[in-house]
Design an enzyme around this catalytic site. Structure first.
Site, short mmCIF file in Angstrom:
data_model
loop_
_atom_site.label_atom_id
_atom_site.label_comp_id
_atom_site.label_asym_id
_atom_site.label_seq_id
_atom_site.Cartn_x
_atom_site.Cartn_y
_atom_site.Cartn_z
N SER A 133 22.87 36.90 39.12
CA SER A 133 23.85 37.99 39.07
C SER A 133 25.15 37.59 39.74
CB SER A 133 23.31 39.23 39.78
OG SER A 133 24.33 40.21 39.84
N LYS A 187 15.74 41.37 38.36
CA LYS A 187 17.13 41.29 37.90
C LYS A 187 17.43 42.45 36.94
CE LYS A 187 21.28 39.77 36.87
NZ LYS A 187 21.59 39.89 35.50
N HIS A 190 17.87 45.50 38.99
CA HIS A 190 19.17 45.35 39.63
C HIS A 190 20.27 45.85 38.68
CE1 HIS A 190 22.92 43.03 39.71
NE2 HIS A 190 22.81 42.95 41.03
N ASN A 191 20.20 45.43 37.42
CA ASN A 191 21.21 45.86 36.45
C ASN A 191 21.12 47.36 36.19
OD1 ASN A 191 21.66 43.11 36.32
ND2 ASN A 191 21.90 43.09 34.11
N GLU A 194 22.78 49.04 38.87
CA GLU A 194 24.22 48.84 38.66
C GLU A 194 24.77 49.91 37.69
OE1 GLU A 194 25.19 44.67 37.77
OE2 GLU A 194 26.47 45.42 36.17
#
Ligand code: ATR
Length: 484
Positions: A133, A187, A190-191, A194
């Protein structure tokens, strides 16, 4: 061609922007980097534009590329997710030898990573799905890296990744996350976080603009100020930059000339799909993904804009709220909704980890997300402390610090959701996060009624609060209850 004396410690396959920036980052840190791209033009361009920055070994074929790597060979794939990744893995695996390591640094779906890891390990090679990232800048100057795969491959790979990762207080933003798909799963979430983080910032902006009637430049200053407190983060920082930008063509604020239809590449959607399968209520991320979808429903929006009745919408003056107080309430609503989104994201990671036996340590994530990645924020230190305090905490919202924060925030949060509702302004994540919070803290939920309905139409049975067992009411007979 390489010689035995001049072998590369790491190789990068796929030299579009992310791949070449990552290769340059390795080279800047003193590593010799083997580089290969399907079309040689990209390889040539990297060498002609940046060859002076370090030691690169360019190759025109994958076999030559593999031969230029030191053993165990370590090759990072940075090509399009999906079929292209599969094709490159196949070529690498054919050319490599047992013990070599293939790393997929793209945004792969974690289930693909699980499948690939199985296939590759059966051939005696190691496969590491690594979430990376930080975008193009992160790849070049220091990303956050989330590698999965076998723990032993991290021994050969870790020091290399640590050398290029972002550092916070001297700690590199990378650590081994867990087996097979763990890195890409984390990940992905995480996105998803976001998406929620960006949407709550968007909702705060929208209220300051269209409820309080502030100008973008004025709101930019508010975000700048917020960036020096609890909300200190990369996303809040860049929000101030975007809001202060003036369009050179029209002299209007740039924000007013950008089409209000948000794009997405899919990781947010994957996060929600996975959460649905795991039965985890990631409502903040879900609403953020739906908000993007709705923003993109251009024809439907054009048809209904102004056409639907709005009811008795009031004005900001009708609310009788002081503007400065409102701004502070919005800040608190933003912080509270953000806390909920992170808490839900960590719930999903915990559930995914349990489902797949990954043993992911949430403290690692809070640590490595503090730098390099898009959601980097001061506040992750607090999350890290919360898990240090109690790694098994049922919900981050129950950590003593966050619990206290919520108590301080909740009144403002309610006022903001009420104000938005009275003004007819959409705040999907602010409001659904508040409902989520109220659901968690409710003594009783309407789910009891749903169980009654399910029992009525489908004899699905229910449990009782006062004794163990499963029960069914004979709805179409004498309505007596039987234990089943
Ligand atoms: P860009 O538009 O920036 O080139 P992209 O189309 O997403 O990015 O491609 C990213 C990388 O995936 C490129 O290095 C591309 O190789 P080419 O430069 O030869 O197009 C690589 N890529 C895509 N499909 C591939 C495949 N089937 N095999 C190998 N590499 C592939």
């Amino acid at each position: 061609m390489s010689t035995e004396q001049n072998l590369a410690q790491i190789g990068v396959v796929g030299l579009a922007v992310m791949g070449s920036n990552l290769a340059r980052n390795f080279a800047h840190k003193g590593h010799t980097v083997a580089v290969y791209n399907r079309s040689t033009s990209k390889t040539d361009k990297l060498i002609s534009d940046h060859g002076e920055e370090g030691n690169f070994i360019p190759s025109a074929t994958i076999e030559e590329f593999v031969a230029s790597l030191e053993r165990p060979r370590r090759a990072i794939i940075m090509v399009q997710a999906g079929k292209a990744t599969d094709a490159v893995i196949e070529q690498l695996a054919d050319a490599m030898e047992p013990g070599d390591i293939i790393i997929d640094g793209g945004n792969a779906l974690y289930t693909d990573t699980i499948r690939r890891e199985k296939e590759i390990s059966a051939r005696g090679l190691h496969f590491v799905g690594a979430g990376i990232s930080g975008g193009e800048e992160g790849a070049l100057h220091g990303p956050a890296i989330m590698p999965g795969g076998p723990a032993e491959s991290y021994e050969a790979l870790g020091p290399l990744l640590e050398s290029i990762a972002a550092k916070v207080d001297g700690t590199p933003c990378v650590t081994h996350i867990g087996p097979d798909g763990a890195g890409h799963f984390v990940k992905m979430v995480h996105n998803g976080i976001e998406y929620a983080d960006m949407q709550v910032i968007g909702e705060a902006y929208h209220l300051l603009r269209y409820a309080a009637g502030m100008e973008p430049s004025e709101i930019a200053d508010v975000f700048r100020e917020w960036n020096s407190g609890d909300l200190d983060s990369y996303l809040v920082e860049i929000t101030a930059e975007v809001l202060s930008q003036v369009d050179s063509e029209t002299q209007r604020p740039l924000i007013d000339v950008i089409v209000d239809s948000a794009g997405q590449k899919g990781t947010g959607r994957w996060t929600v799909k996975a959460a649905l399968d795991l039965g985890i209520a990631t409502t903040g991320i879900g609403e953020a993904v739906f908000a993007r979808a709705l923003s993109g429903a251009q024809r439907q929006r054009a048809a209904t804009c102004q056409a639907l009745p709005s009811g008795a919408v009031e004005t900001f003056d009708d609310l009788g709220i002081d503007k400065a107080d409102f701004v502070e309430d919005v800040r608190r609503a933003l912080y509270a909704s953000k806390l909920v989104a992170y808490s839900q994201g960590f719930d999903e990671i915990k559930a995914g980890s349990e489902e797949h036996n990954w043993n992911v340590d949430p403290r690692d994530l809070a640590m490595i997300w503090r730098g390099g990645c898009i959601i980097r924020a001061q506040f992750l230190n607090r999350i890290s402390e919360a898990y240090d305090h109690n790694p098994e905490v049922e919900s981050l919202l129950l950590d003593p610090y966050f619990h206290q924060e919520m108590e301080n925030l909740v009144d403002s949060w309610r006022r903001v959701v009420v104000a938005a509702t009275r003004l007819g302004l959409p705040v999907p994540v602010f409001s659904s996060s508040l409902s989520y919070y109220d659901s968690l803290r409710a003594e009783r939920l309407p789910a009891a009624l749903i169980q009654g309905q399910r029992d009525f139409f489908g004899a699905h049975t229910y449990q009782r609060v006062d004794k163990p067992g499963r029960f069914h009411t004979l709805w179409s007979a004498d309505r007596s209850e039987i234990e089943v």
